[in-house]
Design a protein around this motif. Sequence first.
Motif, PDB file in Angstrom:
ATOM      1  N   ARG A  54     -44.682 -29.939  37.796  1.00  0.00           N
ATOM      2  CA  ARG A  54     -45.313 -29.592  36.517  1.00  0.00           C
ATOM      3  C   ARG A  54     -45.106 -30.694  35.481  1.00  0.00           C
ATOM      4  NH1 ARG A  54     -42.814 -23.636  35.897  1.00  0.00           N
ATOM      5  NH2 ARG A  54     -41.105 -24.747  36.925  1.00  0.00           N
ATOM      6  N   MET A  55     -43.947 -31.344  35.537  1.00  0.00           N
ATOM      7  CA  MET A  55     -43.694 -32.469  34.632  1.00  0.00           C
ATOM      8  C   MET A  55     -44.656 -33.619  34.921  1.00  0.00           C
ATOM      9  SD  MET A  55     -39.533 -32.714  34.583  1.00  0.00           S
ATOM     10  CE  MET A  55     -38.456 -31.280  34.408  1.00  0.00           C
ATOM     11  N   GLN A  56     -44.785 -33.941  36.208  1.00  0.00           N
ATOM     12  CA  GLN A  56     -45.669 -35.044  36.593  1.00  0.00           C
ATOM     13  C   GLN A  56     -47.113 -34.738  36.232  1.00  0.00           C
ATOM     14  OE1 GLN A  56     -44.607 -38.112  37.966  1.00  0.00           O
ATOM     15  NE2 GLN A  56     -46.699 -38.575  37.304  1.00  0.00           N
ATOM     16  N   GLN A  57     -47.492 -33.459  36.353  1.00  0.00           N
ATOM     17  CA  GLN A  57     -48.863 -33.075  36.032  1.00  0.00           C
ATOM     18  C   GLN A  57     -49.164 -33.266  34.554  1.00  0.00           C
ATOM     19  OE1 GLN A  57     -51.074 -32.094  38.539  1.00  0.00           O
ATOM     20  NE2 GLN A  57     -52.533 -32.533  36.891  1.00  0.00           N
ATOM     21  N   GLU A 103     -47.136 -28.685  25.010  1.00  0.00           N
ATOM     22  CA  GLU A 103     -47.072 -28.165  26.369  1.00  0.00           C
ATOM     23  C   GLU A 103     -45.705 -28.442  26.982  1.00  0.00           C
ATOM     24  OE1 GLU A 103     -50.290 -30.038  28.377  1.00  0.00           O
ATOM     25  OE2 GLU A 103     -51.845 -29.096  27.158  1.00  0.00           O
ATOM     26  N   LEU A 104     -45.146 -29.595  26.613  1.00  0.00           N
ATOM     27  CA  LEU A 104     -43.833 -29.972  27.118  1.00  0.00           C
ATOM     28  C   LEU A 104     -42.753 -29.024  26.579  1.00  0.00           C
ATOM     29  CD1 LEU A 104     -42.544 -32.298  28.817  1.00  0.00           C
ATOM     30  CD2 LEU A 104     -41.992 -33.391  26.656  1.00  0.00           C
ATOM     31  N   ARG A 105     -42.884 -28.627  25.326  1.00  0.00           N
ATOM     32  CA  ARG A 105     -41.910 -27.706  24.738  1.00  0.00           C
ATOM     33  C   ARG A 105     -41.906 -26.370  25.493  1.00  0.00           C
ATOM     34  NH1 ARG A 105     -43.910 -29.523  19.271  1.00  0.00           N
ATOM     35  NH2 ARG A 105     -42.331 -30.988  18.495  1.00  0.00           N
ATOM     36  N   ALA A 164     -38.633 -24.783  27.591  1.00  0.00           N
ATOM     37  CA  ALA A 164     -38.063 -23.444  27.440  1.00  0.00           C
ATOM     38  C   ALA A 164     -37.734 -22.839  28.803  1.00  0.00           C
ATOM     39  CB  ALA A 164     -39.040 -22.556  26.679  1.00  0.00           C
ATOM     40  N   VAL A 165     -38.532 -23.186  29.813  1.00  0.00           N
ATOM     41  CA  VAL A 165     -38.288 -22.688  31.165  1.00  0.00           C
ATOM     42  C   VAL A 165     -36.987 -23.261  31.724  1.00  0.00           C
ATOM     43  CG1 VAL A 165     -39.186 -22.623  33.524  1.00  0.00           C
ATOM     44  CG2 VAL A 165     -40.759 -22.436  31.573  1.00  0.00           C
ATOM     45  N   LEU A 185     -36.173 -34.807  29.220  1.00  0.00           N
ATOM     46  CA  LEU A 185     -35.948 -35.548  27.979  1.00  0.00           C
ATOM     47  C   LEU A 185     -35.640 -37.028  28.204  1.00  0.00           C
ATOM     48  CD1 LEU A 185     -33.943 -32.961  25.861  1.00  0.00           C
ATOM     49  CD2 LEU A 185     -36.334 -33.594  25.672  1.00  0.00           C
ATOM     50  N   LYS A 186     -35.286 -37.379  29.416  1.00  0.00           N
ATOM     51  CA  LYS A 186     -34.997 -38.797  29.699  1.00  0.00           C
ATOM     52  C   LYS A 186     -36.234 -39.535  30.186  1.00  0.00           C
ATOM     53  CE  LYS A 186     -31.828 -41.832  32.236  1.00  0.00           C
ATOM     54  NZ  LYS A 186     -30.688 -41.906  33.198  1.00  0.00           N
ATOM     55  N   PHE A 187     -37.112 -38.841  30.906  1.00  0.00           N
ATOM     56  CA  PHE A 187     -38.259 -39.522  31.507  1.00  0.00           C
ATOM     57  C   PHE A 187     -39.615 -38.994  31.013  1.00  0.00           C
ATOM     58  CE2 PHE A 187     -34.824 -39.747  34.716  1.00  0.00           C
ATOM     59  CZ  PHE A 187     -34.657 -41.123  34.754  1.00  0.00           C
ATOM     60  N   VAL A 188     -39.786 -37.666  31.045  1.00  0.00           N
ATOM     61  CA  VAL A 188     -41.110 -37.098  30.781  1.00  0.00           C
ATOM     62  C   VAL A 188     -41.493 -37.181  29.305  1.00  0.00           C
ATOM     63  CG1 VAL A 188     -42.608 -35.102  31.084  1.00  0.00           C
ATOM     64  CG2 VAL A 188     -40.759 -35.542  32.716  1.00  0.00           C
ATOM     65  N   ARG A 189     -40.625 -36.657  28.431  1.00  0.00           N
ATOM     66  CA  ARG A 189     -40.969 -36.688  27.005  1.00  0.00           C
ATOM     67  C   ARG A 189     -41.096 -38.120  26.473  1.00  0.00           C
ATOM     68  NH1 ARG A 189     -39.653 -32.445  22.332  1.00  0.00           N
ATOM     69  NH2 ARG A 189     -40.439 -33.663  20.574  1.00  0.00           N
TER      70      ARG A 189
END
Length: 277
Positions: free
Chosen positions: A4-7, A41-43, A47-48, A60-64
Amino acid sequence: MDARMQQLIDDLRTDLVAHQDKSGLDRLRSVLARTEQAVKELRQLAAVYKEDPVQLIQLLKFVRPEIESYGIEEGLLYHLISNQPIATPGLQIRYYEEELTALQATLRLHAFYYQYYKNGFSELDELYFLPGNYRLSLPVPDVPLTENDSTPVSYLFARFRAIERLQRFIAEEISRLERQDLYGVNVRVNHGASLKWTGELVNVVELAYGIWLTGQLNNGNASLNQIVRWLEGSLDVSLGIIQRKFTEIQRRKRYSVTKYLDRMKKAIIQKIEEENE
């Protein structure tokens, strides 16, 4: 990385392609709006993972940082282009070099964090990328107060990514302007063309030195750096620090130091002999 992060990243990159035809303030606003949407959407995804520190650190290190970096880059690019002087290629090169120096100064200001980012360290991840665990010891102008679902170092990582991409853009612009200054015309290389250097890069360096030392361009007034930039653009290659490759040429033992030029000479002589038979 979670699918989901990569998407989220893939969708943002795909959507940003549509903004490439826009320019100026219109482009800046649209890119910032799309980036902010991705952050929202990232927030929801964060939360999950609120109770999963491993996934939250990844986020928080890579995706955001990757997502936020596009908005930061677009803001920096907008100001860079808006303030570009209407001047000769030489003066424009000076402008870009000064901007490049300013970007490098920003990286030096955060040298410790930049090295942590650049080297892929992880020892302090829990301190740096879990919200509420850490605050920068010294307030600095380009690190804003972050929300409860982010961290100052996460923002710095986004800024580092944006600055690195902008540095590459500036380097390409300097290279283009140097070619324009060299010939007095704007020489743009079509990197989608079918011609690309596929031989050893050290051979291009050998060719560059040969052209420079024999004064074949601009009545011998073209600098080695200008010739290298011209060859890089024309041949779609990146030579890096050519002095290192020239050292490689100097250290040749088994073959002639001008191995590539010797091969060219031999091939030309052979072709002439064949034509004369």
